[in-house]
Motif scaffolding. Structure first.
Motif, PDB file in Angstrom:
ATOM      1  N   VAL A  33       0.850  -1.202   0.000  1.00 43.34           N
ATOM      2  CA  VAL A  33       0.000   0.000   0.000  1.00 43.34           C
ATOM      3  C   VAL A  33       0.882   1.248   0.000  1.00 43.34           C
ATOM      4  O   VAL A  33       0.692   2.186  -0.797  1.00 43.34           O
ATOM      5  N   LYS A  34       1.858   1.291   0.897  1.00 46.86           N
ATOM      6  CA  LYS A  34       2.725   2.454   1.031  1.00 46.86           C
ATOM      7  C   LYS A  34       3.544   2.696  -0.235  1.00 46.86           C
ATOM      8  O   LYS A  34       3.692   3.840  -0.690  1.00 46.86           O
ATOM      9  N   LEU A  35       4.087   1.623  -0.816  1.00 47.49           N
ATOM     10  CA  LEU A  35       4.903   1.762  -2.022  1.00 47.49           C
ATOM     11  C   LEU A  35       4.088   2.315  -3.190  1.00 47.49           C
ATOM     12  O   LEU A  35       4.529   3.220  -3.912  1.00 47.49           O
ATOM     13  N   ARG A  36       2.883   1.771  -3.384  1.00 51.32           N
ATOM     14  CA  ARG A  36       2.058   2.240  -4.493  1.00 51.32           C
ATOM     15  C   ARG A  36       1.583   3.681  -4.262  1.00 51.32           C
ATOM     16  O   ARG A  36       1.481   4.473  -5.206  1.00 51.32           O
ATOM     17  N   LYS A  37       1.318   4.047  -3.000  1.00 52.30           N
ATOM     18  CA  LYS A  37       0.916   5.434  -2.706  1.00 52.30           C
ATOM     19  C   LYS A  37       2.059   6.400  -2.974  1.00 52.30           C
ATOM     20  O   LYS A  37       1.847   7.504  -3.501  1.00 52.30           O
ATOM     21  N   LEU A  38       3.267   6.003  -2.604  1.00 59.00           N
ATOM     22  CA  LEU A  38       4.430   6.847  -2.883  1.00 59.00           C
ATOM     23  C   LEU A  38       4.559   7.095  -4.378  1.00 59.00           C
ATOM     24  O   LEU A  38       4.845   8.216  -4.818  1.00 59.00           O
ATOM     25  N   ASN A  39       4.348   6.063  -5.156  1.00 55.97           N
ATOM     26  CA  ASN A  39       4.412   6.202  -6.612  1.00 55.97           C
ATOM     27  C   ASN A  39       3.303   7.112  -7.134  1.00 55.97           C
ATOM     28  O   ASN A  39       3.537   7.985  -7.986  1.00 55.97           O
ATOM     29  N   GLU A  40       2.085   6.940  -6.610  1.00 60.29           N
ATOM     30  CA  GLU A  40       0.950   7.764  -7.047  1.00 60.29           C
ATOM     31  C   GLU A  40       1.169   9.241  -6.715  1.00 60.29           C
ATOM     32  O   GLU A  40       0.677  10.139  -7.421  1.00 60.29           O
ATOM     33  N   GLU A  41       1.922   9.494  -5.639  1.00 56.37           N
ATOM     34  CA  GLU A  41       2.207  10.872  -5.230  1.00 56.37           C
ATOM     35  C   GLU A  41       3.372  11.484  -6.006  1.00 56.37           C
ATOM     36  O   GLU A  41       3.744  12.638  -5.780  1.00 56.37           O
ATOM     37  N   GLY A  42       3.962  10.704  -6.921  1.00 54.12           N
ATOM     38  CA  GLY A  42       5.053  11.208  -7.741  1.00 54.12           C
ATOM     39  C   GLY A  42       6.408  11.198  -7.062  1.00 54.12           C
ATOM     40  O   GLY A  42       7.317  11.925  -7.469  1.00 54.12           O
ATOM     41  N   THR A  43       6.567  10.372  -6.024  1.00 49.45           N
ATOM     42  CA  THR A  43       7.844  10.286  -5.302  1.00 49.45           C
ATOM     43  C   THR A  43       8.933   9.732  -6.207  1.00 49.45           C
ATOM     44  O   THR A  43       8.698   8.812  -6.993  1.00 49.45           O
ATOM     45  N   GLU A  44      10.138  10.300  -6.098  1.00 48.01           N
ATOM     46  CA  GLU A  44      11.260   9.808  -6.887  1.00 48.01           C
ATOM     47  C   GLU A  44      11.552   8.354  -6.548  1.00 48.01           C
ATOM     48  O   GLU A  44      11.424   7.929  -5.397  1.00 48.01           O
ATOM     49  N   LEU A  45      12.003   7.604  -7.583  1.00 49.02           N
ATOM     50  CA  LEU A  45      12.279   6.182  -7.387  1.00 49.02           C
ATOM     51  C   LEU A  45      13.351   5.955  -6.334  1.00 49.02           C
ATOM     52  O   LEU A  45      13.254   4.998  -5.545  1.00 49.02           O
ATOM     53  N   SER A  46      14.335   6.822  -6.274  1.00 52.42           N
ATOM     54  CA  SER A  46      15.408   6.659  -5.276  1.00 52.42           C
ATOM     55  C   SER A  46      14.856   6.737  -3.859  1.00 52.42           C
ATOM     56  O   SER A  46      15.297   6.004  -2.955  1.00 52.42           O
ATOM     57  N   LYS A  47      13.878   7.619  -3.637  1.00 46.88           N
ATOM     58  CA  LYS A  47      13.257   7.737  -2.307  1.00 46.88           C
ATOM     59  C   LYS A  47      12.358   6.536  -2.010  1.00 46.88           C
ATOM     60  O   LYS A  47      12.238   6.117  -0.856  1.00 46.88           O
ATOM     61  N   ILE A  48      11.725   6.000  -3.047  1.00 47.62           N
ATOM     62  CA  ILE A  48      10.919   4.782  -2.871  1.00 47.62           C
ATOM     63  C   ILE A  48      11.817   3.617  -2.466  1.00 47.62           C
ATOM     64  O   ILE A  48      11.472   2.827  -1.583  1.00 47.62           O
ATOM     65  N   LYS A  49      12.998   3.550  -3.078  1.00 43.81           N
ATOM     66  CA  LYS A  49      13.942   2.476  -2.741  1.00 43.81           C
ATOM     67  C   LYS A  49      14.434   2.622  -1.297  1.00 43.81           C
ATOM     68  O   LYS A  49      14.644   1.637  -0.589  1.00 43.81           O
ATOM     69  N   THR A  50      14.619   3.854  -0.861  1.00 41.28           N
ATOM     70  CA  THR A  50      15.016   4.091   0.534  1.00 41.28           C
ATOM     71  C   THR A  50      13.916   3.640   1.491  1.00 41.28           C
ATOM     72  O   THR A  50      14.187   3.024   2.533  1.00 41.28           O
TER      73      THR A  50
END
Length: 450
Positions: free
Chosen positions: A188-205
């Motif tokens: 849930v958190k990963l997909r929400k981060l993506n939907e919010e336009g979060t950079e991939l590097s921050k998603i990996k962190t």
């Protein structure tokens, strides 16, 4: 279209009832099944007698192991093939490798594989078939040979006393529920981060923080894996041995010293979409991201059988995957297509080919065990000796007998040394694999526990 639909009528039901009651023997069969169950009513004693535990070629493998209430059959089977070699070389009896150690790293790597799969499918809708498939079971106890090989190449192995069993390694259901709850929350958190336009590097962190939480859960349930340990044992002559300050990878190299790259997964899947003598892999199936991918070489049943026989005759046991729930008399330890006469008991046939069962979801790989013997009569195989991992209470002190008919119909995978492949098959194995869908029957994991 509704005009062409024909409902069940009471006249139809009455005619079925009359026909059923015309045959007096149906009453006897019905009473037997009602009182004893289908399997007890349908058991074929001739088949039970035929499956006696005597074999022309047999490897001494010692006491069986017990996976208890966990789905680690594939792991137990693989580690058993290793310990057979270790016990023989060290002149020991019944030394075991730690299944808990391998379980810890398997679940940790599966968590990372799941997170990476979720990230990889950010562009797909939540209700897409692939995302739905990923979320259905984020991780489980089951696995495949190549997954185990990848784990051992990265983490090595340890003797059982260096990381013994815990409550949750032997009773994994509650731990798996909590892990899957956490993994879905992280999805849930990963997909929400993506939907919010979060950079991939921050998603990996963010993913790395999630992995830390998974590590903590596994450490609470299974204990932390040892980084270094002393290996102590007594051989059959009661001589004491100690080898100090070993790492898990050094231990594997020194005491198992197999080159896992010499071993290949061979399958028999006679469906139209999988021509023989070609290789296959499965999308979104694996554990160690940087480890070896799933890869199968599909061959005809005659070749499949011969490869297993050749390795056993050379004194080495064979890991294999099968559908253990079919025609299995588990108390006596018999796997035989004739052990239950369901057709006679229920007055109908259930005939399907191996390919039809795979195509129509009637069968799949569910369990992994070890072939430790074979019986050859008049130049033909008629039965196999099987080392299971359900303890000593079933079969002959935990060993099962499998008819060759059952082997042909319900065994789907074996692992053999490449040296047993013909030159043509060696070339075939080097082909780039055809990708199968995640839900293909060859993507099934060995996970049954009994």
């Amino acid at each position: 279209m509704t005009k062409n639909i024909k409902a069940i009528s009471f006249e139809m039901i009455e005619s079925y009832s009359k026909e059923f009651n015309k045959k007096k023997e149906n009453r006897i069969i019905r009473n037997s099944v009602i009182k004893n169950g289908i399997e007890a009513a349908a058991v074929n004693n001739d088949a039970v007698i035929a499956m006696n535990p005597i074999f022309s070629d047999e490897i001494d493998t010692g006491k069986v192991t017990d996976q208890k209430s966990s789905g680690r059959c594939w792991m137990f089977a693989a580690l058993n093939t290793f310990r057979h070699l270790m016990n023989k070389e060290l002149n020991t009896k019944d030394l075991e490798l730690s299944q808990n150690y391998t379980m810890f790293w398997d679940k940790f790597e599966k968590a990372n594989f799941f997170f990476e799969s979720i990230i990889k499918t950010f562009n797909q809708d939540l209700d897409s078939r692939v995302v739905s498939w990923l979320l259905a079971t984020p991780q489980q106890d089951g696995g495949q040979w190549d997954m185990l090989a990848g784990l051992i190449e990265k983490y090595g192995v340890v003797p059982k006393d260096a990381m013994p069993e815990t409550f949750h390694s032997s009773n994994s259901s509650a731990m798996n529920s909590m892990l899957n709850l956490k993994l879905r929350q992280c999805a849930v958190k990963l997909r929400k981060l993506n939907e919010e336009g979060t950079e991939l590097s921050k998603i990996k962190t963010a993913k790395e923080h999630m992995l830390k939480e998974i590590y903590n859960i596994l450490s609470f349930c299974l204990g932390e894996p040892p980084k270094e340990f002393d290996f102590t044992y007594r051989d059959k002559d009661d001589k004491f041995h100690i080898d100090e300050k070993l790492t898990p990878k050094k231990f594997f190299k020194k005491y198992i010293h197999l080159d896992l790259n010499d071993y290949v997964s061979v399958i028999n899947a006679p469906t139209k979409d999988k021509p023989f003598n070609k290789t296959y892999t499965v999308q979104f199936l694996g554990s160690v991201i940087e480890g070896r991918p799933i890869k199968y070489l599909n061959v005809d049943i005659e070749t499949f059988r011969k490869l297993a026989v050749d390795q056993i005759k050379d004194g080495e046991t064979v890991w294999f995957g099968c559908d253990v729930g079919k025609f299995a008399e588990k108390a006596k330890g018999i796997l035989d297509t004739k052990v239950y006469d369901y057709e006679l008991a229920l007055g109908t046939d259930f005939k399907m080919t191996k390919a039809e069962r795979l195509d129509y979801l009637g069968s799949a790989l569910t369990h992994a065990m070890v072939l430790t013997g074979v019986n050859i009569k008049d130049g033909k195989v008629n039965k196999w000796k099987v080392e299971n991992s359900w303890g000593e209470s079933r079969g002959t002190k935990g060993y099962f007998v499998m008819s060759d008919d059952w082997f042909a119909e319900y065994t789907y995978q074996i692992v053999v040394n490449k040296k047993y492949l013909s030159e043509n098959l060696k070339k075939a194995y080097e082909q780039s694999p055809v990708e199968l869908k995640p839900w293909d029957p060859m993507g099934a994991l060995a996970v049954i526990n009994e």
